[in-house]
Design an enzyme around this catalytic site. Structure first.
Site, mmCIF file in Angstrom:
data_model
loop_
_atom_site.group_PDB
_atom_site.id
_atom_site.type_symbol
_atom_site.label_atom_id
_atom_site.label_comp_id
_atom_site.label_asym_id
_atom_site.label_seq_id
_atom_site.Cartn_x
_atom_site.Cartn_y
_atom_site.Cartn_z
ATOM 1 N N GLY A 30 -9.181 28.841 -31.617
ATOM 2 C CA GLY A 30 -9.423 27.747 -32.549
ATOM 3 C C GLY A 30 -10.883 27.389 -32.725
ATOM 4 N N TYR A 86 -15.953 32.574 -15.848
ATOM 5 C CA TYR A 86 -15.010 32.516 -16.987
ATOM 6 C C TYR A 86 -13.560 32.629 -16.513
ATOM 7 C CZ TYR A 86 -12.582 34.180 -21.218
ATOM 8 O OH TYR A 86 -11.684 34.363 -22.245
ATOM 9 N N LYS A 277 1.197 27.619 -24.137
ATOM 10 C CA LYS A 277 1.716 27.680 -25.507
ATOM 11 C C LYS A 277 3.238 27.618 -25.572
ATOM 12 C CE LYS A 277 -2.412 28.380 -27.478
ATOM 13 N NZ LYS A 277 -3.031 27.479 -28.463
ATOM 14 N N ALA A 377 -1.067 25.384 -36.731
ATOM 15 C CA ALA A 377 -0.210 24.443 -37.463
ATOM 16 C C ALA A 377 -0.859 24.060 -38.795
ATOM 17 C CB ALA A 377 0.015 23.195 -36.614
ATOM 18 N N ASP A 497 -34.784 -10.978 -8.781
ATOM 19 C CA ASP A 497 -33.361 -11.078 -8.463
ATOM 20 C C ASP A 497 -33.108 -10.296 -7.164
ATOM 21 O OD1 ASP A 497 -30.454 -11.160 -8.815
ATOM 22 O OD2 ASP A 497 -30.686 -9.071 -9.447
ATOM 23 N N ASP A 678 -30.988 -7.331 -12.811
ATOM 24 C CA ASP A 678 -30.096 -6.267 -13.267
ATOM 25 C C ASP A 678 -28.848 -6.792 -13.956
ATOM 26 O OD1 ASP A 678 -29.104 -7.312 -10.730
ATOM 27 O OD2 ASP A 678 -27.578 -5.757 -10.927
HETATM 28 O O1 LIG Z 1 -12.605 32.138 -25.462
HETATM 29 P P1 LIG Z 1 -11.219 32.477 -25.009
HETATM 30 O O2 LIG Z 1 -11.047 32.354 -23.538
HETATM 31 O O3 LIG Z 1 -10.779 33.815 -25.533
HETATM 32 O O4 LIG Z 1 -10.198 31.423 -25.628
HETATM 33 C C1 LIG Z 1 -10.160 31.079 -27.003
HETATM 34 C C2 LIG Z 1 -10.439 29.591 -27.241
HETATM 35 O O5 LIG Z 1 -9.298 28.841 -26.813
HETATM 36 C C3 LIG Z 1 -9.365 27.419 -26.755
HETATM 37 O O6 LIG Z 1 -9.164 26.754 -28.007
HETATM 38 C C4 LIG Z 1 -9.057 25.338 -28.156
HETATM 39 O O7 LIG Z 1 -9.741 24.894 -29.299
HETATM 40 C C5 LIG Z 1 -9.003 24.698 -30.493
HETATM 41 C C6 LIG Z 1 -9.922 24.107 -31.539
HETATM 42 O O8 LIG Z 1 -10.417 22.870 -31.148
HETATM 43 C C7 LIG Z 1 -7.794 23.829 -30.283
HETATM 44 O O9 LIG Z 1 -7.038 23.777 -31.480
HETATM 45 C C8 LIG Z 1 -6.932 24.419 -29.167
HETATM 46 O O10 LIG Z 1 -5.855 23.525 -28.889
HETATM 47 C C9 LIG Z 1 -7.738 24.666 -27.913
HETATM 48 O O11 LIG Z 1 -6.927 25.384 -26.985
HETATM 49 C C10 LIG Z 1 -10.631 26.997 -26.075
HETATM 50 O O12 LIG Z 1 -10.787 25.599 -26.074
HETATM 51 C C11 LIG Z 1 -11.875 27.691 -26.612
HETATM 52 O O13 LIG Z 1 -13.008 27.307 -25.866
HETATM 53 C C12 LIG Z 1 -11.693 29.180 -26.474
HETATM 54 O O14 LIG Z 1 -12.796 29.872 -26.984
HETATM 55 O O1 LIG Z 2 -4.449 37.493 -34.836
HETATM 56 C C1 LIG Z 2 -4.917 36.362 -34.844
HETATM 57 C C2 LIG Z 2 -4.115 35.252 -34.609
HETATM 58 C C3 LIG Z 2 -4.693 33.992 -34.632
HETATM 59 N N1 LIG Z 2 -5.986 33.842 -34.885
HETATM 60 C C4 LIG Z 2 -6.601 32.504 -34.947
HETATM 61 O O2 LIG Z 2 -6.719 31.922 -33.666
HETATM 62 C C5 LIG Z 2 -6.795 30.517 -33.826
HETATM 63 C C6 LIG Z 2 -5.952 29.854 -32.755
HETATM 64 O O3 LIG Z 2 -6.380 28.517 -32.635
HETATM 65 P P1 LIG Z 2 -5.495 27.366 -32.019
HETATM 66 O O4 LIG Z 2 -6.231 26.128 -32.171
HETATM 67 O O5 LIG Z 2 -4.142 27.393 -32.643
HETATM 68 O O6 LIG Z 2 -5.316 27.729 -30.455
HETATM 69 P P2 LIG Z 2 -6.325 28.267 -29.331
HETATM 70 O O7 LIG Z 2 -6.177 29.747 -29.313
HETATM 71 O O8 LIG Z 2 -7.664 27.858 -29.716
HETATM 72 O O9 LIG Z 2 -5.850 27.663 -28.059
HETATM 73 C C7 LIG Z 2 -6.329 30.191 -35.228
HETATM 74 O O10 LIG Z 2 -7.412 29.802 -36.007
HETATM 75 C C8 LIG Z 2 -5.763 31.502 -35.714
HETATM 76 O O11 LIG Z 2 -5.905 31.738 -37.096
HETATM 77 C C9 LIG Z 2 -6.780 34.929 -35.091
HETATM 78 O O12 LIG Z 2 -7.985 34.781 -35.303
HETATM 79 N N2 LIG Z 2 -6.235 36.178 -35.073
HETATM 80 MG MG LIG Z 3 -28.556 -8.747 -9.446
#
Ligand SMILES: O=P(O)(O)OC[C@H]1O[C@H](O[C@H]2O[C@H](CO)[C@@H](O)[C@H](O)[C@H]2O)[C@H](O)[C@@H](O)[C@@H]1O
Ligand SMILES: O=c1ccn([C@@H]2O[C@H](COP(=O)(O)OP(=O)(O)O)[C@@H](O)[C@H]2O)c(=O)[nH]1
Ligand SMILES: [Mg+2]
Length: 724
Positions: A30, A86, A277, A377, A497, A678
């Protein structure tokens, strides 16, 4: 020109090595897809990891140049760093904890150390790039320490922080051995954003419970600064997804899929492979649907896209096996020659193919156990030009706070989920369109551009607010000027103070005894015949007498009730009564009995309710209750209710540190004044001083009448030493 530097663990581009060639492709997830639309504007730059282990200096140079041309600056991480920082701390400690999966969390000291080191590496990379006017926007849980690290290097720079995952209850945060460091790290920012109000509330409560810092209306007071905390639900690039869904390529793919699927209706799910998920639960619910409603056999299929993610982390690898197994079992049991119940893909798809899937699906299943936001979504909604289609959404995704027209379900309730699928499949078109239209309007309005703008505007506001409200720091040049004026003066008044100024704030007030250094300092200041040293405190006169009475200094005790000039007797500021105590004391006793850890201090002409040792949140609530209770009682009397640092005091009206201090100014006629304090009660002193006086607030406050401020008691001592 000032620009924005976006910092996140992963860059929006990831680089893959296949044999001898490098390919650059968009990252999944995301954060990358959401912000990917905006970072290229106005000379902005995105700092992050490109997902590649470089093998030579030349390769590093090449990658750096390629990315630079596209407004990105890489931070290269080693295999060991990826393992410990990571996969380790970020994804085996923080990720499970923040998503309420503590049973999966590990606590490894070596992972923590790598986390600190990599945050420092990011800090260096940003510092090399950032000019003094640049705005730095740090993203997500992999970089929780970065805001504070940047702040230490550049005290005045503008830093925003946004957390993309949930912020859990403080009960989970407190399980982490490094919880205070992590919270402190975030507090280096000027603005801290979350997807929902719930996450923000949890954060503020963790900060209050664990660090003892208070907030009001999302304004958090740290010892040095005001930090704003707010909710900013992230949106998507609506037009990009709407256009992709309307594109020739998407239509062609859709036609292809339709031909293969014939008349079968489609339920769609798309996520990264992640235990948060709810993928396994969703599969079981689909199985329940087929059991309860056999009429859907051969008529509906689940298309399930699972994007590979973090497969080096044990929990992810075993989840993959579990999903393979469930899909295999359901398909084996239900499939026919003409029909496959579950079309399962373990890979990522390009945008046009995702768009075609969004188009063909009648139902989208977004059913995480926990999800910060969930952009899938919103992308599904943006792709539905004809407004037909139903979104089934977990109540535990951040998106559920906005998308109330979805079918909102509890993902652990398999039966409810199965029923929701059935309801969605039989929902009249008119109702589908009504719900979809409402959600489209919302997702279109609150898109990623308005999200960015809102965050950035709020960040500038946070900065302006700090500047206009904050008193000036007592810097070296002001200090020099103060010392010069002091040296030239004949009649100097020093109003000091006690708690929080001369002595550190202690949870047990009786433990804040003066140390040797303080005694010596006061002694030597007071010995100078040109000085008049006054300790001006809320404490009772007996304590001050016992602790400091032997020194040649003056006292203002009980916030101005009792006065004593050096070598003289204690006198009352004016004739006072204390018969009101019999009525007020039982009220305070009631609050003590309702609030464990709080206690009453009975001074000659005032009563105080202390709550510094009680549960932070409970006592803050009780304090508000008590203040309104007492204010009501005091309204037609000559009593006043005063709020201080974790205390509520009730006493005779018209007496405070300010009225008492004025008496010293009038009688002594000083030609130099320094007043240091303070607390809220010290504001009365500051307010009563002539404009040229050096009024100094210890710590930060959203608003102070003092002209200057210093960080803490150490700075106060340092300043006083300079006067010797
Ligand atoms: O970098 P990765 O370890 O491959 O993971 C992918 C990203 O996943 C997480 O996404 C989140 O951010 C979304 C946008 O705000 C949100 O919709 C979703 O619910 C979160 O799970 C993670 O926070 C990212 O840092 C990662 O890069
Ligand atoms: O094959 C795929 C399937 C999903 N997405 C993208 O991955 C993101 C998933 O973001 P989400 O906030 O739903 O969850 P997260 O992976 O960040 O926890 C969405 O923008 C999707 O369009 C993508 O780039 N390639
Ligand atoms: Mg004081």
């Amino acid at each position: 020109m000032s620009r924005t530097i976006i910092v996140s663990n992963r860059l929006p581009t990831k680089i893959l090595r296949t044999e001898n060639t490098l390919t650059f492709q968009p990252s999944e997830g995301g954060l990358a897809t959401g912000l990917g639309s905006i970072y290229r504007q106005d000379g902005n730059v995105w700092v992050g990891w490109p997902g590649l282990f470089v093998e030579s200096e030349e390769e590093e140079q090449h990658v750096r140049q390629e990315l630079e041309a596209d407004s990105m600056a890489p931070v290269f991480l080693t295999e060991a760093e990826i393992h410990d920082f990571y996969e380790g701390f970020s994804n085996s400690t923080l990720w499970p904890t923040f998503h309420y999966f503590t049973q999966f969390a590990t606590y490894e000291q070596s992972h923590w150390e790598a986390y600190v080191a990599v945050n420092e590496k990011f800090c260096q990379a940003v510092l090399e790039m950032a000019g003094p006017d640049d705005t730095i926007w740090v993203h997500d849980y992999q970089l929780l320490l970065l805001p504070e690290m940047l702040r230490r290097a550049r005290p005045d720079c503008t830093i925003g922080f946004f957390l993309h995952i949930p912020f859990p209850s403080h009960e989970l945060i407190r399980v982490l051995p490094w919880r205070n460091e992590l919270l402190q790290g975030m507090l280096g920012a000027d603005l801290i954003g979350f997807h929902t109000y719930g996450y923000m509330r949890h954060f503020l409560s963790a900060v209050s419970q664990l660090l003892g810092l208070n907030s009001q209306n999302g304004q958090l007071q740290t010892p040095t600064r005001t930090v704003l905390v707010d909710a900013f639900p992230m949106g998507i690039d609506y037009d990009r997804y709407a256009q992709a869904a309307a594109s020739e390529a998407a239509l062609a793919h859709e036609a292809e899929y339709r031909e293969a699927l014939r008349t079968t209706r489609v339920i769609l799910s798309i996520d990264r492979l992640d235990y948060t998920k709810g993928i396994a639960q969703r599969l079981r619910a689909f199985e329940v649907l087929l059991q309860r409603y056999p009429e859907w056999a051969e008529r509906v299929s689940l298309i399930m896209v699972v994007v590979p993610s973090r497969d080096q982390v044990a929990q992810y690898a075993s989840l993959k096996e579990e999903i393979d197994e469930i899909v295999g079992r359901i398909n084996a049991q239900y499939r026919t020659i003409y029909w496959t119940p579950i079309h399962y893909f373990y890979r990522s798809f390009p945008l046009e193919e995702l768009a075609a899937l969004y188009r063909i699906a009648e139902v989208a299943l977004v059913t995480p156990m926990r999800d910060g936001m969930n952009l899938v979504a919103k992308e599904f909604i943006a792709s539905k030009a004809d407004q037909r289609g139903v979104l089934i959404l977990s109540e535990r995704a951040g998106a559920a706070r906005e998308l109330s027209d979805a079918l909102i379900i509890n993902p652990t309730d398999t039966g409810q989920l199965a029923e929701a699928m059935h309801d969605a499949l039989v929902m009249p078109e008119e109702e589908q369109m009504q719900r979809m239209a409402a959600m489209q309007a919302l997702v279109q309005q609150y898109n990623v551009f308005s999200w960015t703008k809102l965050f950035m505007d709020r960040l500038s506001y946070a900065k302006i607010k700090q500047l206009t409200l904050a008193t000036e720091t007592l810097d070296t040049s002001t200090t020099t000027q103060l010392v010069t004026e002091y040296q030239a003066a004949e009649r100097r008044l020093l109003l000091l103070d006690y708690d929080g100024t001369l002595a550190g704030f202690n949870t047990n007030p009786q433990r804040a005894r003066p140390d040797e250094e303080m005694l010596l300092l006061l002694q030597r200041l007071a010995e100078n015949p040109r000085n008049r040293v006054v300790v001006i405190s809320g404490r009772d006169r007996t304590t001050l007498q016992n602790w400091l009475g032997h020194l040649p200094i003056d006292f203002i005790a009980e916030h101005g009730v009792w006065l004593r000039r050096a070598g003289e007797e204690w006198t009352l500021f004016q004739t006072l009564r204390n018969d009101w105590k019999t009525e007020i004391r039982p009220i305070l006793e009631l609050y003590v009995s309702r609030t464990a850890g709080s206690f009453i201090e009975d001074k000659e002409y005032s009563l105080v309710w202390h709550y510094r040792r009680a549960d932070a949140e409970l006592s803050a609530m009780r304090a508000r209750e008590l203040v309104s209770h007492l204010t009501f009682l005091a309204s037609n009397t000559d009593l006043q209710v005063m709020e201080g640092n974790k205390v509520i005091e009730i006493k005779n009206a018209g007496i405070n540190k300010g009225t008492a201090a004025s008496r010293w100014v009038a009688e002594y006629e000083p030609d130099f004044i320094v007043a240091i304090g303070d607390d809220r009660t010290d504001e009365d002193t500051f307010g009563a001083m002539p404009p040229e006086a050096y009024t100094i607030k210890v710590g930060s406050a959203p608003r102070s009448l003092a002209r200057f401020h210093v960080r803490g008691t150490t700075d106060v001592r340092q300043l006083l030493r300079k006067l010797l």
